[in-house]
Scaffold this motif. Structure first.
Motif, short mmCIF file in Angstrom:
data_model
loop_
_atom_site.label_atom_id
_atom_site.label_comp_id
_atom_site.label_asym_id
_atom_site.label_seq_id
_atom_site.Cartn_x
_atom_site.Cartn_y
_atom_site.Cartn_z
N LEU A 1 -1.65 2.52 -3.14
CA LEU A 1 -2.78 3.41 -2.92
C LEU A 1 -2.64 4.61 -3.85
O LEU A 1 -1.59 5.25 -3.90
N ASP B 1 0.81 -1.22 0.00
CA ASP B 1 0.00 0.00 0.00
C ASP B 1 0.84 1.27 0.00
O ASP B 1 0.45 2.30 0.55
N ARG C 1 -7.15 1.45 -4.99
CA ARG C 1 -6.06 0.48 -4.79
C ARG C 1 -5.66 -0.09 -6.15
O ARG C 1 -6.52 -0.47 -6.95
#
Length: 481
Positions: free
Chosen positions: A391, A370, A458
């Motif tokens: 992200l 992420d 995402r």
């Protein structure tokens, strides 16, 4: 239609299933497939289903739910199948808990017999799962929906192309990566179903279907617990091998035509997974009790003649020479190969070239899970089963012409294919595959012209197919809503 519908017993993505009876009072299950598309696509779909139905009707096996006929009704096709009143495996485990080990063994024997018969006729199921294991009034299990998964996704007009086929909690790693399902894929799915029968859980654990799909694509399976009997545990684990080539065939897992025991298959699968330990001429030393004789097995697999050293010391003398067993990355008398502890790669490194002498030559990037995707980044998929997620913050320019668009582009390294997928909280927004250095782009339009659609998405990057590379890929994001 020569059948009287009694009640509705199921509903799925392709249609509904009704309990019905024929003119003689025999009960059957009617699976109605709702077809969609242009008139040309509908015609092709009907021809394809009927052609495959002819093959399926020849699959006469006591462990397979029989397909009786196919009926045209307006724009729908109806598959007429035997009705089994004993419910399915998913219901049985939900109501009564996991099955005893001896019942799981019996279940495995019945279903592997049926699957082997189908594979001999070139039929691949592609969606074996607990809900597709039905029981008759005697309690015997049967595989249901044979070939229907093939119809769903290989027939024009029924589904989108390049769709992942199967059920996330039970599909094979190669299916989860979007590759074609094979007989080996069926063996994995059945192994996952047997694990569920024995434990109440599939090989990828529990969670959101998207999470299970990611675990499946990476081959992150849970082994059968040690509370199961060893024979059953080895049988299931062999079927759940990550590499399709390491799995036994359905016939082998059943015992084979010559009565081969499943443990023989397990040894072969173990050897395939651990073949690296013998790469590069590493010697295996077997110390013989009571003397200094030993056998050397070279990297070519040929045994050298036993070499004996006479003992000249008195019988009372105790040898101080410690026996040596070479490690996969550390021959006797040498230092561990680079980036290893002698036994395996250190964290953050991987062995891609199979050369034990140079150790684990591939180094993972330093981006964590992420990490933010802001413009462009360069990373790699190390280790081989790695799956990167990022992200991505997306702004909304509130364009009056409603032409805002987000573009996410992946350029995979030469020689391999990799997939980029963009998700939001509700599911997949788009996916694209880059191969052999050619970029591939996912484009997502402005969801709403009149409101602020700023959000965080995402982005996932993963390997496609069996080829892997430690080389860098490039990922870029441009545009806004």
């Amino acid at each position: 239609m020569p059948y009287e519908i009694i009640s509705r017993i199921g509903r799925g993505g392709m249609g509904v299933v009704d309990l019905a009876q024929d003119e003689a009072g025999n009960r059957v299950a009617l699976k109605r497939l709702s077809l969609h598309g242009t008139p040309e696509e509908l015609t092709k779909a009907r021809l394809r289903i009927r052609r495959e139905a002819e093959v399926l009707q020849q699959l006469q096996h006591p462990g397979v739910v029989r397909l009786r006929e196919v009926i045209d009704e307006d724009d729908d096709l109806i598959l007429v199948m035997d009705f089994l009143p004993g419910g399915n495996l998913a219901q049985r485990v939900a109501e009564h808990g996991p099955l005893p080990a001896d019942e799981v063994e019996r279940l495995a024997d019945h279903l592997l017999d049926a699957l082997a018969a189908a594979h001999r006729q070139g039929i691949v199921h592609r969606d074996i799962k607990p809900a597709n294991v039905l029981f008759d009034d005697q309690g015997d299990p049967h595989l249901a929906d044979f070939g229907v998964a093939v119809h769903r996704d290989a027939t024009p007009g029924l589904t989108a192309t390049e769709m992942v086929v199967g059920t996330p909690g039970f599909m094979s790693p190669e299916q989860a990566r979007g590759e074609d399902a094979t007989a080996a894929s069926d063996v994995f799915c059945l192994g996952a179903t047997l694990l569920f029968a024995a434990t109440g859980a599939g090989p990828f654990g529990a969670g959101d279907p998207r999470l299970l799909l990611m675990r499946a694509a990476a081959g992150r399976t849970e082994k059968a617990p040690k509370t199961l009997p060893p024979e059953l545990r080895r049988r299931i684990d062999a079927m759940l091998a990550k590499d399709p080539a390491a799995r036994p065939s359905a016939a082998e897992a059943r015992g084979g035509t010559d009565g081969t025991e499943p443990r023989t298959v397990v040894r072969r699968a173990w050897a395939a997974r651990n073949s690296r330990a013998l790469v590069g001429g590493t010697a295996l030393v077997l110390l013989l009790m009571g003397g200094a004789a030993f056998v050397l097995v070279g990297g070519d697999g040929n045994s050298a003649a036993p070499r004996t050293t006479p003992t000249t010391a008195p019988a009372t003398t105790t040898s101080t020479t410690a026996p040596c067993t070479p490690l996969p990355f550390q021959p006797c008398g040498e230092q561990p190969a680079p980036n290893t502890d002698g036994k395996a790669c250190l964290e953050g490194f991987a062995d891609y070239d199979g050369d034990a002498a140079n150790g684990c030559e591939a180094k993972a990037d330093d981006l964590g899970t992420d990490s933010p995707l802001d413009g462009e980044l360069v990373a790699n998929l190390v280790p081989a089963n790695d799956s990167d997620t990022y992200l991505l913050k997306v702004g909304d320019g509130i364009q009056l012409t409603c032409d805002g668009a987000l573009h996410v582009t992946l350029t995979a390294p030469k020689g391999v294919s990799q997939r980029v997928t963009v998700f939001d909280g509700s599911g997949t927004l788009g996916t694209a595959v880059s191969g052999d250095g050619e970029p591939a782009t996912v484009t997502i339009g402005d969801p709403n012209c009149f409101f602020d659609d700023a959000t965080t998405l995402r982005v996932q990057v993963e390997s496609v197919g069996t080829d892997r590379s430690p080389a860098d890929y490039t990922l870029t994001a441009t545009g806004s809503f």
